[in-house]
Design an enzyme around this catalytic site. Structure first.
Site, PDB file in Angstrom:
ATOM      1  N   GLY A 145       0.742  -1.558  -0.251  1.00  0.00           N
ATOM      2  CA  GLY A 145      -0.133   0.061  -0.117  1.00  0.00           C
ATOM      3  C   GLY A 145       0.976   1.232   0.551  1.00  0.00           C
ATOM      4  O   GLY A 145       0.280   2.095  -0.029  1.00  0.00           O
TER       5      GLY A 145
ATOM      6  N   TRP B   3       2.432   3.212  -2.336  1.00  0.00           N
ATOM      7  CA  TRP B   3       1.948   3.820  -3.564  1.00  0.00           C
ATOM      8  C   TRP B   3       0.765   4.751  -3.082  1.00  0.00           C
ATOM      9  O   TRP B   3       0.644   5.585  -3.950  1.00  0.00           O
ATOM     10  CB  TRP B   3       1.995   2.927  -5.221  1.00  0.00           C
ATOM     11  CG  TRP B   3       3.231   3.472  -5.468  1.00  0.00           C
ATOM     12  CD1 TRP B   3       4.385   2.756  -4.770  1.00  0.00           C
ATOM     13  CD2 TRP B   3       3.981   2.484  -7.073  1.00  0.00           C
ATOM     14  NE1 TRP B   3       5.828   2.932  -5.245  1.00  0.00           N
ATOM     15  CE2 TRP B   3       5.155   2.975  -6.755  1.00  0.00           C
ATOM     16  CE3 TRP B   3       2.957   2.387  -8.456  1.00  0.00           C
ATOM     17  CZ2 TRP B   3       6.193   2.570  -8.070  1.00  0.00           C
ATOM     18  CZ3 TRP B   3       3.421   2.498  -8.966  1.00  0.00           C
ATOM     19  CH2 TRP B   3       5.290   2.297  -9.388  1.00  0.00           C
TER      20      TRP B   3
ATOM     21  N   ASP C 185      -7.467 -11.020  -8.502  1.00  0.00           N
ATOM     22  CA  ASP C 185      -6.245 -11.654  -9.597  1.00  0.00           C
ATOM     23  C   ASP C 185      -6.613 -10.979 -10.694  1.00  0.00           C
ATOM     24  O   ASP C 185      -7.649 -11.185 -11.384  1.00  0.00           O
ATOM     25  CB  ASP C 185      -6.168 -13.136  -9.810  1.00  0.00           C
ATOM     26  CG  ASP C 185      -5.024 -13.314 -10.923  1.00  0.00           C
ATOM     27  OD1 ASP C 185      -4.416 -12.696 -11.242  1.00  0.00           O
ATOM     28  OD2 ASP C 185      -5.155 -14.912 -10.791  1.00  0.00           O
TER      29      ASP C 185
ATOM     30  N   ASP D 135       2.549  -1.922 -10.604  1.00  0.00           N
ATOM     31  CA  ASP D 135       3.798  -2.318  -9.461  1.00  0.00           C
ATOM     32  C   ASP D 135       3.975  -3.380  -9.948  1.00  0.00           C
ATOM     33  O   ASP D 135       4.180  -4.237  -8.618  1.00  0.00           O
ATOM     34  CB  ASP D 135       3.931  -1.411  -9.118  1.00  0.00           C
ATOM     35  CG  ASP D 135       5.246  -2.017  -7.770  1.00  0.00           C
ATOM     36  OD1 ASP D 135       6.337  -1.481  -8.673  1.00  0.00           O
ATOM     37  OD2 ASP D 135       5.287  -1.858  -6.458  1.00  0.00           O
TER      38      ASP D 135
ATOM     39  N   LYS E 245       5.750  -0.603 -14.050  1.00  0.00           N
ATOM     40  CA  LYS E 245       7.730  -1.105 -13.628  1.00  0.00           C
ATOM     41  C   LYS E 245       6.717  -1.915 -14.801  1.00  0.00           C
ATOM     42  O   LYS E 245       5.944  -2.899 -15.175  1.00  0.00           O
ATOM     43  CB  LYS E 245       7.135  -1.104 -12.765  1.00  0.00           C
ATOM     44  CG  LYS E 245       8.546  -2.482 -12.050  1.00  0.00           C
ATOM     45  CD  LYS E 245       8.178  -2.744 -10.883  1.00  0.00           C
ATOM     46  CE  LYS E 245       7.658  -4.448 -10.632  1.00  0.00           C
ATOM     47  NZ  LYS E 245       7.876  -4.054  -8.219  1.00  0.00           N
TER      48      LYS E 245
END
EC number: 2.1.1.166
Length: 216
Positions: free
Chosen positions: A67, A69, A103, A128, A168
């Site tokens: 958490g 970010w 998911d 990320d 990312k």
């Protein structure tokens, strides 16, 4: 009963990782400043350079747990903004952050995020996400690129015309092809390796600004 893990029970490589982790200045800084993970400083550096997140914005944070970010995004958008976070792992609640556990590879989670947005235009998608690694780069790299592609697909569906995208991605097989997808999707592309990224890591962050068209 929980089992306490001692140095004697760790492998040599695990002990080395633990020493590096505990000695990491960004880990120590995160603990001191109240961030949930050292990854906070990657987004903070990006934010300091490009001022992507502003008060009142709507932000979607993919791969959010634990958490850090979302902590940053929540503070930046303020009470008039909205942060929606999602991860396959559980995440402790944060003020003014809506969390969806699931998911992201499953269509159901994708649709639930769209339902939470309820037609609201998103200003920035930050991702990320990374898969559980097997140690086999030939397996891990395609998995990570796939998550990046899913994040980009989602961004294309929810971002407004001036929307932004931070993702990312690991350099390696499939990186150039994915980078081209981002180039084709945004007016401006920047590539950043923050100081908090470990030197040996293949990770970089692609920043797309100004959504221009959907993927073909």
């Amino acid at each position: 009963m929980a089992t306490r893990i001692t140095n004697q029970k760790l492998s040599k490589s695990s002990r080395a990782w633990m020493r590096e982790h505990l000695d990491d200045p960004f880990v120590k800084k995160a603990q001191k400043e109240g961030y949930r993970a050292r990854a906070a400083y990657k987004l903070l550096e990006i934010q300091e350079k490009y001022r992507l997140i502003k008060p009142g914005m709507t932000v979607v944070d993919l791969g959010a747990a634990p958490g850090s970010w979302s902590q940053i995004a929540g503070k930046l958008v303020g009470s008039k903004g909205l942060v929606i976070a999602s991860d396959i792992l559980a995440m402790d609640t944060l003020p003014d952050v809506t969390f969806l556990q699931g998911d992201f590879r499953e269509e159901e989670v994708f649709e639930k995020l769209l339902n939470i947005l309820n037609g609201r235009t998103v200003d920035i998608v930050i991702s990320d996400m990374a898969p559980n690694t097997s140690g086999n780069r030939a397996v891990d790299q395609p998995r990570q690129i796939y998550l990046c592609e899913l994040a980009l697909d989602f961004a294309q569906k929810v971002l407004g015309p001036d929307g932004q995208f931070v993702v990312k991605v690991f350099q390696g097989s499939g990186f150039d092809e994915f980078r081209k997808q981002v180039v084709d999707s945004f007016d401006v592309l920047k590539t950043v390796k923050p100081a908090a990224s470990r030197a040996r890591s293949k990770e970089v962050f692609l920043i797309g600004q100004g959504r221009k068209k959907a993927l073909q």
